[in-house]
Design an enzyme around this catalytic site. Sequence first.
Site, PDB file in Angstrom:
ATOM      1  N   TYR A 105       0.967  -1.368   0.015  1.00 41.76           N
ATOM      2  CA  TYR A 105       0.090  -0.167  -0.082  1.00 41.76           C
ATOM      3  C   TYR A 105       0.841   1.212  -0.038  1.00 41.76           C
ATOM      4  O   TYR A 105       1.983   1.286   0.600  1.00 41.76           O
ATOM      5  CB  TYR A 105      -0.917   0.119   1.250  1.00 41.76           C
ATOM      6  CG  TYR A 105      -1.741  -0.859   1.142  1.00 41.76           C
ATOM      7  CD1 TYR A 105      -3.175  -0.726   0.987  1.00 41.76           C
ATOM      8  CD2 TYR A 105      -1.614  -2.294   1.761  1.00 41.76           C
ATOM      9  CE1 TYR A 105      -4.185  -1.663   0.852  1.00 41.76           C
ATOM     10  CE2 TYR A 105      -2.597  -3.161   1.794  1.00 41.76           C
ATOM     11  CZ  TYR A 105      -3.883  -3.129   1.613  1.00 41.76           C
ATOM     12  OH  TYR A 105      -4.933  -3.948   1.437  1.00 41.76           O
ATOM     13  N   TYR A 144      -0.161 -10.334   0.254  1.00 41.68           N
ATOM     14  CA  TYR A 144       0.925 -10.189   0.763  1.00 41.68           C
ATOM     15  C   TYR A 144       0.953 -10.785   2.222  1.00 41.68           C
ATOM     16  O   TYR A 144      -0.095 -11.283   2.789  1.00 41.68           O
ATOM     17  CB  TYR A 144       0.939  -8.665   1.263  1.00 41.68           C
ATOM     18  CG  TYR A 144      -0.080  -8.074   1.834  1.00 41.68           C
ATOM     19  CD1 TYR A 144      -0.232  -7.914   3.151  1.00 41.68           C
ATOM     20  CD2 TYR A 144      -1.153  -7.528   1.425  1.00 41.68           C
ATOM     21  CE1 TYR A 144      -1.346  -7.594   3.739  1.00 41.68           C
ATOM     22  CE2 TYR A 144      -2.149  -6.738   1.532  1.00 41.68           C
ATOM     23  CZ  TYR A 144      -2.352  -6.817   2.952  1.00 41.68           C
ATOM     24  OH  TYR A 144      -3.760  -6.434   3.771  1.00 41.68           O
ATOM     25  N   ARG A 152      -2.492 -12.787   2.896  1.00 39.18           N
ATOM     26  CA  ARG A 152      -3.804 -12.029   2.689  1.00 39.18           C
ATOM     27  C   ARG A 152      -3.965 -12.446   1.262  1.00 39.18           C
ATOM     28  O   ARG A 152      -3.019 -12.046   0.344  1.00 39.18           O
ATOM     29  CB  ARG A 152      -3.920 -10.724   3.053  1.00 39.18           C
ATOM     30  CG  ARG A 152      -4.099 -10.497   4.604  1.00 39.18           C
ATOM     31  CD  ARG A 152      -5.295  -9.683   4.888  1.00 39.18           C
ATOM     32  NE  ARG A 152      -6.374 -10.424   4.524  1.00 39.18           N
ATOM     33  CZ  ARG A 152      -7.610  -9.663   4.339  1.00 39.18           C
ATOM     34  NH1 ARG A 152      -7.579  -8.539   4.266  1.00 39.18           N
ATOM     35  NH2 ARG A 152      -8.518 -10.376   4.041  1.00 39.18           N
ATOM     36  N   HIS A 155      -7.460  -8.323  -2.568  1.00 41.26           N
ATOM     37  CA  HIS A 155      -8.758  -7.962  -2.199  1.00 41.26           C
ATOM     38  C   HIS A 155      -8.512  -6.373  -2.478  1.00 41.26           C
ATOM     39  O   HIS A 155      -7.649  -5.895  -2.250  1.00 41.26           O
ATOM     40  CB  HIS A 155      -8.881  -8.343  -0.772  1.00 41.26           C
ATOM     41  CG  HIS A 155      -7.844  -7.598   0.273  1.00 41.26           C
ATOM     42  ND1 HIS A 155      -6.933  -8.182   0.445  1.00 41.26           N
ATOM     43  CD2 HIS A 155      -7.962  -6.579   0.918  1.00 41.26           C
ATOM     44  CE1 HIS A 155      -6.107  -7.479   1.279  1.00 41.26           C
ATOM     45  NE2 HIS A 155      -6.602  -6.461   1.525  1.00 41.26           N
ATOM     46  N   HIS A 157     -10.559  -2.867  -0.791  1.00 41.87           N
ATOM     47  CA  HIS A 157     -11.305  -2.327   0.008  1.00 41.87           C
ATOM     48  C   HIS A 157     -12.294  -1.287  -0.419  1.00 41.87           C
ATOM     49  O   HIS A 157     -12.100  -0.535  -1.240  1.00 41.87           O
ATOM     50  CB  HIS A 157     -10.764  -1.505   1.139  1.00 41.87           C
ATOM     51  CG  HIS A 157      -9.344  -2.275   1.973  1.00 41.87           C
ATOM     52  ND1 HIS A 157      -9.479  -2.854   3.212  1.00 41.87           N
ATOM     53  CD2 HIS A 157      -8.152  -2.793   1.517  1.00 41.87           C
ATOM     54  CE1 HIS A 157      -8.336  -3.425   3.421  1.00 41.87           C
ATOM     55  NE2 HIS A 157      -7.720  -3.197   2.490  1.00 41.87           N
TER      56      HIS A 157
END
Length: 220
Positions: A105, A144, A152, A155, A157
Amino acid sequence: MKQPERRNFIKMGLLSSALVPLSSGAKYVYAENREQLVTPKETAGPFYPITPQKDKDFDLTRIEGKTVLATGEAIFVEGSVVNTAGEPIEDVTVELWQANAAGRYAHPHDTNPAPLDPNFQGWAIARSGQQGEFRFKTIMPGAYAVSSSWSRPPHIHYKISKRGYVELTTQMYFQGHPLNQKDLLINRKTESEQRLMIAKKVSGEGGIDTYQYQIVLEKA
């Protein structure tokens, strides 16, 4: 923040949500004499965008003023927002954010050693159309590691809001990804709830895969 601290930061979000009963983020709502499941709630995670940026349109593969595209597999997501009666909701604020193709991110608290992508927008805010529709182009987010035993899956958000409806924060997963079966967050949901959180892959456009995703909001 070192990598172990990053893992603890993510785990804190999971543990805090685990203080309430499983599947508490979703509920059945009676509408027109039938039950319809509202899209389940999910944690926003620790990497909600906090760095200001001018470009937040629905093409995340390019940044305004730059000619180089984001690294990774480009995809389309075609979505819609409806109420519990299945009726489209117009003018809903649709906000989304995600990791880049390497699983990182653009957030100061993300210490993932994977590289940042200076050409990836990573964050978008727009409104749904007359039929509740929204569409965006982005990069397939990378998986990650949170710990040695938990990675994870890809995905995206979402934060969905409109006056008169309960604000929803959730996460969208991708149909058929093997990490879905092992993810600690999605596996806290029932099978019915999981289906509401997984985007369906449909025929691609111009060689780009397209995923369809419907969000069901509850009236306030």
